[in-house]
Design a protein around this motif. Structure first.
Motif, PDB file in Angstrom:
ATOM      1  N   ASN A 211     -19.724  72.108  19.638  1.00 14.37           N
ATOM      2  CA  ASN A 211     -19.030  73.368  19.934  1.00 14.37           C
ATOM      3  C   ASN A 211     -17.978  73.736  18.908  1.00 14.37           C
ATOM      4  O   ASN A 211     -17.829  74.905  18.549  1.00 14.37           O
ATOM      5  CB  ASN A 211     -18.389  73.286  21.319  1.00 14.37           C
ATOM      6  CG  ASN A 211     -19.417  73.330  22.435  1.00 14.37           C
ATOM      7  OD1 ASN A 211     -20.580  73.575  22.196  1.00 14.37           O
ATOM      8  ND2 ASN A 211     -18.980  73.072  23.650  1.00 14.37           N
ATOM      9  N   ARG A 212     -17.224  72.762  18.456  1.00  9.49           N
ATOM     10  CA  ARG A 212     -16.110  73.051  17.546  1.00  9.49           C
ATOM     11  C   ARG A 212     -16.537  73.098  16.090  1.00  9.49           C
ATOM     12  O   ARG A 212     -15.918  73.782  15.275  1.00  9.49           O
ATOM     13  CB  ARG A 212     -15.004  72.013  17.720  1.00  9.49           C
ATOM     14  CG  ARG A 212     -14.315  72.089  19.070  1.00  9.49           C
ATOM     15  CD  ARG A 212     -13.369  70.930  19.313  1.00  9.49           C
ATOM     16  NE  ARG A 212     -12.320  70.825  18.316  1.00  9.49           N
ATOM     17  CZ  ARG A 212     -11.341  69.921  18.372  1.00  9.49           C
ATOM     18  NH1 ARG A 212     -11.286  69.057  19.361  1.00  9.49           N
ATOM     19  NH2 ARG A 212     -10.421  69.884  17.432  1.00  9.49           N
ATOM     20  N   HIS A 213     -17.586  72.331  15.767  1.00  8.30           N
ATOM     21  CA  HIS A 213     -17.937  72.198  14.354  1.00  8.30           C
ATOM     22  C   HIS A 213     -19.370  72.603  14.031  1.00  8.30           C
ATOM     23  O   HIS A 213     -19.773  72.546  12.867  1.00  8.30           O
ATOM     24  CB  HIS A 213     -17.687  70.755  13.897  1.00  8.30           C
ATOM     25  CG  HIS A 213     -16.268  70.307  14.073  1.00  8.30           C
ATOM     26  ND1 HIS A 213     -15.241  70.779  13.278  1.00  8.30           N
ATOM     27  CD2 HIS A 213     -15.694  69.467  14.979  1.00  8.30           C
ATOM     28  CE1 HIS A 213     -14.097  70.226  13.671  1.00  8.30           C
ATOM     29  NE2 HIS A 213     -14.341  69.443  14.705  1.00  8.30           N
ATOM     30  N   GLY A 214     -20.135  73.011  15.031  1.00  7.39           N
ATOM     31  CA  GLY A 214     -21.484  73.480  14.765  1.00  7.39           C
ATOM     32  C   GLY A 214     -22.443  72.428  14.272  1.00  7.39           C
ATOM     33  O   GLY A 214     -23.410  72.739  13.574  1.00  7.39           O
ATOM     34  N   ILE A 215     -22.193  71.162  14.609  1.00  6.50           N
ATOM     35  CA  ILE A 215     -23.066  70.071  14.167  1.00  6.50           C
ATOM     36  C   ILE A 215     -23.955  69.645  15.334  1.00  6.50           C
ATOM     37  O   ILE A 215     -23.456  69.155  16.345  1.00  6.50           O
ATOM     38  CB  ILE A 215     -22.238  68.880  13.653  1.00  6.50           C
ATOM     39  CG1 ILE A 215     -21.483  69.287  12.390  1.00  6.50           C
ATOM     40  CG2 ILE A 215     -23.139  67.671  13.369  1.00  6.50           C
ATOM     41  CD1 ILE A 215     -20.578  68.222  11.837  1.00  6.50           C
ATOM     42  N   PRO A 216     -25.267  69.848  15.247  1.00  7.27           N
ATOM     43  CA  PRO A 216     -26.155  69.516  16.364  1.00  7.27           C
ATOM     44  C   PRO A 216     -26.211  68.007  16.618  1.00  7.27           C
ATOM     45  O   PRO A 216     -26.295  67.214  15.678  1.00  7.27           O
ATOM     46  CB  PRO A 216     -27.519  70.053  15.918  1.00  7.27           C
ATOM     47  CG  PRO A 216     -27.428  70.148  14.434  1.00  7.27           C
ATOM     48  CD  PRO A 216     -26.000  70.416  14.096  1.00  7.27           C
ATOM     49  N   CYS A 217     -26.144  67.643  17.890  1.00  9.10           N
ATOM     50  CA  CYS A 217     -26.115  66.232  18.285  1.00  9.10           C
ATOM     51  C   CYS A 217     -27.165  65.947  19.343  1.00  9.10           C
ATOM     52  O   CYS A 217     -27.613  66.844  20.057  1.00  9.10           O
ATOM     53  CB  CYS A 217     -24.744  65.860  18.864  1.00  9.10           C
ATOM     54  SG  CYS A 217     -23.372  66.074  17.754  1.00  9.10           S
ATOM     55  N   ILE A 218     -27.519  64.690  19.459  1.00  7.35           N
ATOM     56  CA  ILE A 218     -28.317  64.186  20.565  1.00  7.35           C
ATOM     57  C   ILE A 218     -27.515  63.046  21.186  1.00  7.35           C
ATOM     58  O   ILE A 218     -26.968  62.215  20.471  1.00  7.35           O
ATOM     59  CB  ILE A 218     -29.709  63.703  20.087  1.00  7.35           C
ATOM     60  CG1 ILE A 218     -30.603  63.337  21.269  1.00  7.35           C
ATOM     61  CG2 ILE A 218     -29.621  62.570  19.106  1.00  7.35           C
ATOM     62  CD1 ILE A 218     -31.316  64.517  21.839  1.00  7.35           C
ATOM     63  N   HIS A 219     -27.405  63.059  22.507  1.00  9.23           N
ATOM     64  CA  HIS A 219     -26.630  62.019  23.199  1.00  9.23           C
ATOM     65  C   HIS A 219     -27.522  61.320  24.208  1.00  9.23           C
ATOM     66  O   HIS A 219     -27.962  61.919  25.189  1.00  9.23           O
ATOM     67  CB  HIS A 219     -25.421  62.641  23.903  1.00  9.23           C
ATOM     68  CG  HIS A 219     -24.553  61.636  24.604  1.00  9.23           C
ATOM     69  ND1 HIS A 219     -23.718  61.979  25.650  1.00  9.23           N
ATOM     70  CD2 HIS A 219     -24.379  60.311  24.412  1.00  9.23           C
ATOM     71  CE1 HIS A 219     -23.072  60.908  26.059  1.00  9.23           C
ATOM     72  NE2 HIS A 219     -23.462  59.876  25.322  1.00  9.23           N
ATOM     73  N   ASN A 220     -27.802  60.046  23.969  1.00  6.52           N
ATOM     74  CA  ASN A 220     -28.615  59.251  24.874  1.00  6.52           C
ATOM     75  C   ASN A 220     -27.701  58.486  25.817  1.00  6.52           C
ATOM     76  O   ASN A 220     -26.822  57.754  25.371  1.00  6.52           O
ATOM     77  CB  ASN A 220     -29.504  58.287  24.084  1.00  6.52           C
ATOM     78  CG  ASN A 220     -30.441  57.504  24.979  1.00  6.52           C
ATOM     79  OD1 ASN A 220     -30.032  56.608  25.694  1.00  6.52           O
ATOM     80  ND2 ASN A 220     -31.724  57.840  24.937  1.00  6.52           N
ATOM     81  N   THR A 221     -27.898  58.654  27.118  1.00 10.42           N
ATOM     82  CA  THR A 221     -26.994  58.080  28.111  1.00 10.42           C
ATOM     83  C   THR A 221     -27.582  56.865  28.837  1.00 10.42           C
ATOM     84  O   THR A 221     -27.096  56.467  29.890  1.00 10.42           O
ATOM     85  CB  THR A 221     -26.602  59.143  29.147  1.00 10.42           C
ATOM     86  OG1 THR A 221     -27.782  59.609  29.808  1.00 10.42           O
ATOM     87  CG2 THR A 221     -25.903  60.316  28.476  1.00 10.42           C
ATOM     88  N   THR A 222     -28.620  56.277  28.269  1.00 10.79           N
ATOM     89  CA  THR A 222     -29.242  55.102  28.888  1.00 10.79           C
ATOM     90  C   THR A 222     -28.227  53.970  29.067  1.00 10.79           C
ATOM     91  O   THR A 222     -27.438  53.688  28.163  1.00 10.79           O
ATOM     92  CB  THR A 222     -30.411  54.594  28.020  1.00 10.79           C
ATOM     93  OG1 THR A 222     -31.361  55.651  27.848  1.00 10.79           O
ATOM     94  CG2 THR A 222     -31.087  53.393  28.652  1.00 10.79           C
ATOM     95  N   ILE A 223     -28.267  53.327  30.235  1.00  9.22           N
ATOM     96  CA  ILE A 223     -27.394  52.167  30.492  1.00  9.22           C
ATOM     97  C   ILE A 223     -28.158  50.914  30.077  1.00  9.22           C
ATOM     98  O   ILE A 223     -28.991  50.390  30.826  1.00  9.22           O
ATOM     99  CB  ILE A 223     -26.972  52.106  31.974  1.00  9.22           C
ATOM    100  CG1 ILE A 223     -26.210  53.370  32.342  1.00  9.22           C
ATOM    101  CG2 ILE A 223     -26.127  50.867  32.240  1.00  9.22           C
ATOM    102  CD1 ILE A 223     -25.792  53.447  33.800  1.00  9.22           C
ATOM    103  N   HIS A 224     -27.894  50.422  28.888  1.00 10.66           N
ATOM    104  CA  HIS A 224     -28.624  49.272  28.355  1.00 10.66           C
ATOM    105  C   HIS A 224     -28.107  47.943  28.907  1.00 10.66           C
ATOM    106  O   HIS A 224     -28.782  46.920  28.755  1.00 10.66           O
ATOM    107  CB  HIS A 224     -28.540  49.259  26.826  1.00 10.66           C
ATOM    108  CG  HIS A 224     -29.135  50.468  26.180  1.00 10.66           C
ATOM    109  ND1 HIS A 224     -28.362  51.524  25.713  1.00 10.66           N
ATOM    110  CD2 HIS A 224     -30.434  50.823  25.956  1.00 10.66           C
ATOM    111  CE1 HIS A 224     -29.144  52.452  25.210  1.00 10.66           C
ATOM    112  NE2 HIS A 224     -30.404  52.063  25.346  1.00 10.66           N
TER     113      HIS A 224
END
Length: 372
Positions: A211-224
């Motif tokens: 949102n602030r910097h326009g850098i696309p991200c992917i966030h994986n929330t798996t509990i390893h």
């Protein structure tokens, strides 16, 4: 002379081998038990001077061959805890897990092991930590979807593919002050509630970058680490490999943790607010192949230098360790410790927002220098 905490780990390590030996012997497969007996005897004969944490680690490798061939060197021994060792010993002896009441019941009442029981959360986040109505999480993924959400228009300068992937080897790591707002009796900074764990810190970092910097991200929330910390890196490696394979344009692969330590060493003040300090952990080739680890180290030094330039006091520097931490997958793969267990979730989130400012500058520089 070993420190008190190390002494507990030593006792737990030797206890684990004894329990494993007994369990294997009772199961008529004395592979571990046969190895444990002579090594244990040598350990006792050698005297107290050899009862060190390193000796305990070596002892585990000698008596449980599997530990030499798994990714224990990926940080499992560095993160060895009394609880994880006892959990492992209990599981081997009983078939149940101390951290999983359902498995414990299933090991003792076989019918329950096959019952389809509903999953219940361990705790609900306090009202002030729940998302506000209509508040989304841009740049994040839902657990298991593997697809990034639609990036904002400002991301067009970088294209549609994620440049940053965030995941969590130890997703249950949390923050005592925040957990105690939910339950004053909490004594350990671990939870399955991702709204108050390091997963929420990763979400804050992804949101700020997007949102602030326009850098696309992917966030994986798996509990390893759902089944304990021992073996978590084996599981998280699968996630990290999938992310790198699915998104070949990644500039950074970030594993978000929180450290342990007294509050005054993991906290700084920036803009009049308490902020969790950030430590970068770098793996080497001492335990597993990682021939280009110096590239990760060089990249980490750039980030620390930029942190010191923009937000003096935010960085706790770089800690170089024996494990590999999945960093062999990408030169921009780093492990960030966001404060410690005595910090609050909000302090760690503040650090994440400042870290996003730093990373955005470094990523922008690298993208302009290497547009392909």
């Amino acid at each position: 002379m070993a420190r008190p905490n190390d002494q507990l780990k030593i006792v737990a390590a030797y206890l684990l081998v004894v329990v494993v030996g007994l369990a294997m012997a009772l199961d008529h497969t004395p592979l571990v038990g046969a190895r444990a007996i002579p090594v244990l005897a040598r350990g006792f004969r050698s005297g107290a001077r050899d009862w060190t944490l390193e000796a305990a680690k070596s002892f585990l490798r000698d008596t449980i061959p599997l530990m030499r061939h798994t990714q224990a060197g990926e940080g499992e021994f560095e993160l060895l805890s009394v609880r994880s060792l006892l959990d492992t010993a209990f599981t081997l002896a009983s078939g149940g897990q101390l951290s999983n009441p359902r498995s414990l019941l299933g090991s003792q009442i076989p019918l329950l092991a096959h019952a389809n029981l509903p999953s219940l959360p361990l705790a609900e986040p306090p009202p002030n930590l729940r998302p506000l109505p209509g508040e989304g999480s841009p740049g994040l993924t839902s657990p298991g979807t593997g697809q990034p959400s639609t990036p904002p228009a400002t991301n067009r300068r970088f294209g549609p593919e994620p440049l940053v992937a965030i995941y969590h080897t130890h997703a249950r790591e949390s923050f005592l002050p925040t957990l105690r707002t939910m339950d004053q009796k909490v004594v350990e900074a671990f939870t399955f509630n991702t709204a108050v764990s390091v997963v929420a810190v990763g979400e804050e970092l992804a949101k700020a970058l997007t949102n602030r910097h326009g850098i696309p991200c992917i966030h994986n929330t798996t509990i390893h680490d759902a089944d304990g910390r021992l073996g978590a890196y084996v599981e998280s490696l699968k996630t990290a490999e999938a992310l790198v394979s699915q998104y070949p344009g990644l500039k950074m692969l970030i594993d978000i943790h929180r450290d342990a330590g007294v509050r005054n060493l993991t906290t700084t003040t920036i803009g009049g607010l308490d902020v969790a300090k950030i430590l970068i952990v770098i793996g080497t080739d001492r335990s597993l192949p990682h021939p280009k680890w110096q590239e990760n180290y060089t990249f980490a030094r750039r980030i620390v230098a930029r942190m010191e330039e923009k937000y003096p006091g935010l960085s706790s520097g770089i800690r170089v360790k024996d494990g590999r931490y999945n960093q062999h997958l990408l030169a921009g793969a780093l492990l960030f410790e966001m404060g410690g267990h005595e910090n609050s979730l909000e302090e760690a989130k503040r650090a994440a927002r400042l870290l996003a400012d730093v990373l955005s500058e470094v990523i922008r520089e690298d993208t302009l220098a290497n547009p392909g």
